[in-house]
Design an enzyme around this catalytic site. Sequence first.
Site, PDB file in Angstrom:
ATOM      1  N   ARG A 269       0.852  -1.188   0.000  1.00 31.60           N
ATOM      2  CA  ARG A 269       0.000   0.000   0.000  1.00 31.60           C
ATOM      3  C   ARG A 269       0.889   1.239   0.000  1.00 31.60           C
ATOM      4  O   ARG A 269       1.889   1.309   0.726  1.00 31.60           O
ATOM      5  CB  ARG A 269      -0.921   0.017   1.226  1.00 31.60           C
ATOM      6  N   GLU A 297      -2.296   8.000  -5.086  1.00 29.52           N
ATOM      7  CA  GLU A 297      -2.310   7.067  -6.212  1.00 29.52           C
ATOM      8  C   GLU A 297      -3.421   7.451  -7.182  1.00 29.52           C
ATOM      9  O   GLU A 297      -4.591   7.418  -6.791  1.00 29.52           O
ATOM     10  CB  GLU A 297      -2.532   5.649  -5.687  1.00 29.52           C
ATOM     11  N   HIS A 316      -0.483  -0.279 -10.063  1.00 33.65           N
ATOM     12  CA  HIS A 316      -1.197  -1.104  -9.086  1.00 33.65           C
ATOM     13  C   HIS A 316      -1.699  -2.389  -9.761  1.00 33.65           C
ATOM     14  O   HIS A 316      -2.894  -2.714  -9.734  1.00 33.65           O
ATOM     15  CB  HIS A 316      -2.373  -0.330  -8.486  1.00 33.65           C
TER      16      HIS A 316
END
Length: 358
Positions: A269, A297, A316
């Site tokens: 994360r 992000e 991701h």
Amino acid sequence: MRTTDEVSTGAEAAASGTTPPPRRPRTVLAMHSSVVDEVFPPAVRVRLEDAADIRPPHVLREFTSPQARAALAECEVLLTGWGCPPIDTSVLDAAPRLRAVIHAAGTVKPFLGREAYERGIAVSSAAAANAVPVAEFTLAAIIMGAKRAFPLAHLFRTRRTHRTDADLDRHHWLGTRGLTVGVVGASHVGRRVVRLLRSLDVDVLLYDPYIEDTEAVLLGVTRTDLDTLLTASDVVTLHAPDTDETRQLLDARRLALLRPGTLLVNTARGPLVDTEALVEHVVSGRIDAVLDVTDPEPLPADHPLWDLPNVLITPHMAGAQGNEVGRLGALAVDELVRYAHGAPLNHPVRLDELEHIA
């Protein structure tokens, strides 16, 4: 819960020496309809329909309509996935027969809380299946990053000619042989990464405040505190959850502990790392980084991390994608079959784990 007729039928079959057919618990799917075919590709869907009595409407995206309430009233198993609405007290009240929530994805925390456990509902997750591609991606990042493939490829692309010995000499080390890899977090992914690292000639350090020394020995790693891991590792790979406790776990002070030449890999994360503090260390070339996640992000379009040759940023993508997603559905169906046969679930999520899982 079996009805009287089901119990009687089973007893009569046992007395006659025959094996009763497995129970098909009444099951409702709760997830985005757009992901159903990916999570349950044809072969997995066949197994699902053999194992469960799927209640219409076949996929719920909300729990408030009359049709949804009617389905919940008969539901014994909720088979959940990405996009599942919150399972709160009102939903549990509408599902008095509910005995299990089987999640065909990773974490259950966004939609499920303590109330389900207080009612004795079993909970299972396919996090272990999602860990497979993340761990594979991480191993690839470690191998390629240790070889300095990303900055050297950038140099090759820029010059259009082979590297020189001077290009190699500027790096503190090349390749994985003899390295120390620090794994932060003994999560599903972290443990799988540890197993994959056994194929390399490396030593492995592990930091996780919830793991015991005996378990670390079984994993074949050396358990240590975080600061020691950061100062002793050539590669640091992050596999901890995003919680209040772990936010900016690698802050300015701890990033400064990393040795020159360290490779930092984050497939967990983004908030685990203080992004702005990281900039100084990668801009100077002191460390390299592979970041599948960032904070924020995505990063702003003008952020300096985008254009650095020693930083690889991916979108991701380490978790299950495309044909990998079916692995999650297959695990969930395995759990459903075990439940139908009265066997314990292989991948339970326990109440005492909720506070420190992803």
